[in-house]
Design a protein around this motif. Structure first.
Motif, PDB file in Angstrom:
ATOM      1  N   ILE A  22       0.848  -1.193   0.000  1.00  0.00           N
ATOM      2  CA  ILE A  22       0.000   0.000   0.000  1.00  0.00           C
ATOM      3  C   ILE A  22       0.882   1.242   0.000  1.00  0.00           C
ATOM      4  O   ILE A  22       1.770   1.389   0.850  1.00  0.00           O
ATOM      5  N   ASN A  23       0.654   2.123  -0.945  1.00  0.00           N
ATOM      6  CA  ASN A  23       1.385   3.389  -1.000  1.00  0.00           C
ATOM      7  C   ASN A  23       0.514   4.482  -0.391  1.00  0.00           C
ATOM      8  O   ASN A  23      -0.490   4.899  -0.983  1.00  0.00           O
ATOM      9  N   TRP A  24       0.895   4.917   0.803  1.00  0.00           N
ATOM     10  CA  TRP A  24       0.097   5.914   1.509  1.00  0.00           C
ATOM     11  C   TRP A  24       0.336   7.290   0.914  1.00  0.00           C
ATOM     12  O   TRP A  24       1.466   7.752   0.820  1.00  0.00           O
ATOM     13  N   GLN A  25      -0.743   7.942   0.517  1.00  0.00           N
ATOM     14  CA  GLN A  25      -0.646   9.256  -0.122  1.00  0.00           C
ATOM     15  C   GLN A  25      -0.549  10.379   0.901  1.00  0.00           C
ATOM     16  O   GLN A  25       0.120  11.383   0.674  1.00  0.00           O
ATOM     17  N   ARG A  26      -1.237  10.211   2.029  1.00  0.00           N
ATOM     18  CA  ARG A  26      -1.218  11.216   3.097  1.00  0.00           C
ATOM     19  C   ARG A  26      -1.237  10.477   4.424  1.00  0.00           C
ATOM     20  O   ARG A  26      -1.929   9.463   4.572  1.00  0.00           O
ATOM     21  N   GLU A  27      -0.501  10.981   5.412  1.00  0.00           N
ATOM     22  CA  GLU A  27      -0.506  10.329   6.721  1.00  0.00           C
ATOM     23  C   GLU A  27      -0.006  11.271   7.804  1.00  0.00           C
ATOM     24  O   GLU A  27       0.684  12.256   7.530  1.00  0.00           O
ATOM     25  N   ILE A  28      -0.399  10.979   9.027  1.00  0.00           N
ATOM     26  CA  ILE A  28       0.125  11.656  10.207  1.00  0.00           C
ATOM     27  C   ILE A  28       0.716  10.587  11.117  1.00  0.00           C
ATOM     28  O   ILE A  28       0.463   9.387  10.942  1.00  0.00           O
ATOM     29  N   SER A  29       1.494  10.990  12.098  1.00  0.00           N
ATOM     30  CA  SER A  29       2.133  10.029  12.989  1.00  0.00           C
ATOM     31  C   SER A  29       1.108   9.416  13.940  1.00  0.00           C
ATOM     32  O   SER A  29       0.033   9.983  14.183  1.00  0.00           O
ATOM     33  N   TRP A  30       1.460   8.252  14.492  1.00  0.00           N
ATOM     34  CA  TRP A  30       0.603   7.626  15.497  1.00  0.00           C
ATOM     35  C   TRP A  30       0.430   8.550  16.697  1.00  0.00           C
ATOM     36  O   TRP A  30      -0.666   8.673  17.254  1.00  0.00           O
ATOM     37  N   GLU A  31       1.504   9.234  17.101  1.00  0.00           N
ATOM     38  CA  GLU A  31       1.434  10.121  18.258  1.00  0.00           C
ATOM     39  C   GLU A  31       0.437  11.252  18.034  1.00  0.00           C
ATOM     40  O   GLU A  31      -0.339  11.603  18.934  1.00  0.00           O
ATOM     41  N   GLU A  32       0.437  11.816  16.824  1.00  0.00           N
ATOM     42  CA  GLU A  32      -0.502  12.901  16.533  1.00  0.00           C
ATOM     43  C   GLU A  32      -1.935  12.383  16.512  1.00  0.00           C
ATOM     44  O   GLU A  32      -2.852  13.027  17.036  1.00  0.00           O
ATOM     45  N   ALA A  33      -2.144  11.214  15.920  1.00  0.00           N
ATOM     46  CA  ALA A  33      -3.491  10.634  15.888  1.00  0.00           C
ATOM     47  C   ALA A  33      -3.987  10.339  17.299  1.00  0.00           C
ATOM     48  O   ALA A  33      -5.137  10.638  17.644  1.00  0.00           O
TER      49      ALA A  33
END
Length: 437
Positions: free
Chosen positions: A238-249
């Motif tokens: 899977i090529n993730w186009q947008r993401e944030i860190s686990w810590e931010e989530a």
């Protein structure tokens, strides 16, 4: 059981019967379970929540400081409905009697998108749930982990689950609350204790696979190859186009559950380092159980026919989330909350003399169950108030309050907010001769 803060066998005459449900729970109810991918559709975002980190409620919280709490004198969970069903099924793998709605606020489950690709989401989630370990004729015993958190990687049409993990965080020294009744009525005395749960988690063994395999023409295929072996599936990366860190989530989910966390509460030692760098005061809360988890028990015998005085739960649901308090804390303080147990360990180890001294100064001022303090960056406590006293004076009429330190302001209808503002401002006033800009 050895991690229970006070209530090991024999504490205050606790019988083996009272703890029988806990003692006998030595293995998961279902070590393995087969589930269909579409059962996880409940974790998909609603159409208006497709931005990264924008939280939504899977199971909404129905309780707050005004509605009170649900009955303690229960043994069997209500029948789950709607999106509760999949969470109930998952938690039932641990124990057969999970309650997907806790007795105290905030209840429910909240989620947000951590990452997205053309066809997939990573959804981070946080669940507040608890278990009833006893059955009649024993009295109820509630087992309440601080939180369940985790993530799921699933297709946008919920036809495929690539990965799933749910767990109880174990980074702090205490992470589970235990409460048990000593009678058959709601007004019966209840014993409360907290402990440490080293591991409690569920994890998928691999990606979901189709139960029926079809060829490119839609015809059903044999699930085994000519040699009789099961067909092996190869899944694309899977090529993730947008993401944030686990810590931010995780932080977004925490604020959704606890609005008071719009103020950053740093770990104890980091708070004083930050305060020194920014020449600010430290607003510190020292308590027996966690401030931002369900695990908020106080290890004393008490009656739940009324609210527990001095609890962190009361603070976080009232003054700490009020707009004037949030504004002043963000502007003028570095905030932190700490467990008594953690500061006692920091005090004893003496690995860093400055940090151990900070713990010394805090513990000198601490009185059970919760102490709020205003400190200089060097750890000197210049102002403090116990939560029991705070709640007592805010329940009085203004003319009944003897102390001139905590006066009521006519600018706020809520006396708790007015009194806590006065406490913070008094700390700022006292600090002027110490903090030079």
């Amino acid at each position: 059981m050895e991690t229970m803060t006070k209530s090991k066998d024999g504490f205050l005459g606790i019988s083996h019967i009272a703890l029988s449900g806990l003692r006998n729970w030595t293995a998961p109810a279902a070590p393995m379970s087969m589930m269909f991918a579409r059962q996880f559709k409940a974790f998909l975002p609603p159409k208006n929540k497709i931005e990264l980190g924008d939280p939504w409620w899977i199971i909404p919280s129905e309780l707050n400081i005004f509605t009170g709490y649900l009955s303690n004198n229960r043994f069997y969970p209500p029948v789950p409905r709607g999106k509760e069903i999949v969470i109930h099924k998952l938690l039932s793998m641990f124990h057969p009697r999970p309650f997907v709605k806790t007795r105290f606020a905030p209840q429910g489950a909240v989620a947000c998108i951590q990452a997205m690709s053309e066809f997939y989401y990573i959804v981070a989630f946080r669940i507040h749930a608890e278990f009833q370990l006893n059955e009649p004729p024993d009295f109820p015993f509630w087992f309440s982990p601080g939180q369940f958190t985790g993530h799921i990687v699933l297709s946008k049409d919920s036809s495929h689950v690539r990965e799933f993990k749910l767990f109880v965080p174990n980074k702090r020294s205490l992470n589970v609350d235990m409460e048990w009744l000593y009678g058959a009525s709601e007004s019966s005395n209840m014993e409360v204790d907290i402990g440490y749960l080293p591991q409690m988690e569920l994890e998928s063994s691999g990606p979901s696979i189709p139960s029926v395999i079809r060829d490119e023409n839609g015809n059903v295929m044999d699930s085994r190859d000519p040699a009789g072996e099961p067909i092996q599936f190869v899944f694309e990366e899977i090529n993730w186009q947008r993401e944030i860190s686990w810590e931010e989530a995780a932080q977004k989910l925490e604020v959704a559950m606890y609005p008071f966390k719009k103020v950053s509460y740093l770990p104890f030692t980091q708070a004083f380092d930050r305060a020194k760098a920014e020449n600010k005061l430290v607003h510190s809360i020292l308590l027996w159980g966690a401030l931002d988890d369900q695990q908020l028990g106080n290890p004393i015998s008490l009656s739940f026919s009324r609210s527990v005085p001095g609890s962190g739960r009361t603070l976080r649901e009232t003054v700490l989330e009020s707009s004037p308090i949030l504004a002043l804390l963000n502007e003028s303080f570095v905030s932190s909350w700490s467990l008594v147990k953690e500061l006692e360990e920091l005090q004893t180890k003496r690995q860093n003399e400055f940090y151990s001294r900070l713990a010394d100064l805090h513990l000198e001022k601490y009185n059970f169950p919760v102490e709020m303090m205003i400190c200089l960056p060097n750890g000197t406590v210049i102002h403090h108030i116990n939560a029991n006293y705070f709640l007592d004076i805010t329940s009085m009429k203004p003319e009944e309050v003897e102390s001139s330190i905590f006066s009521f302001s006519t600018n706020f209808e809520d006396p708790s907010t007015a009194t806590y503002l006065q406490f913070l401002k008094e700390g700022l006033q006292r600090s002027k001769r110490f903090l030079q800009t």
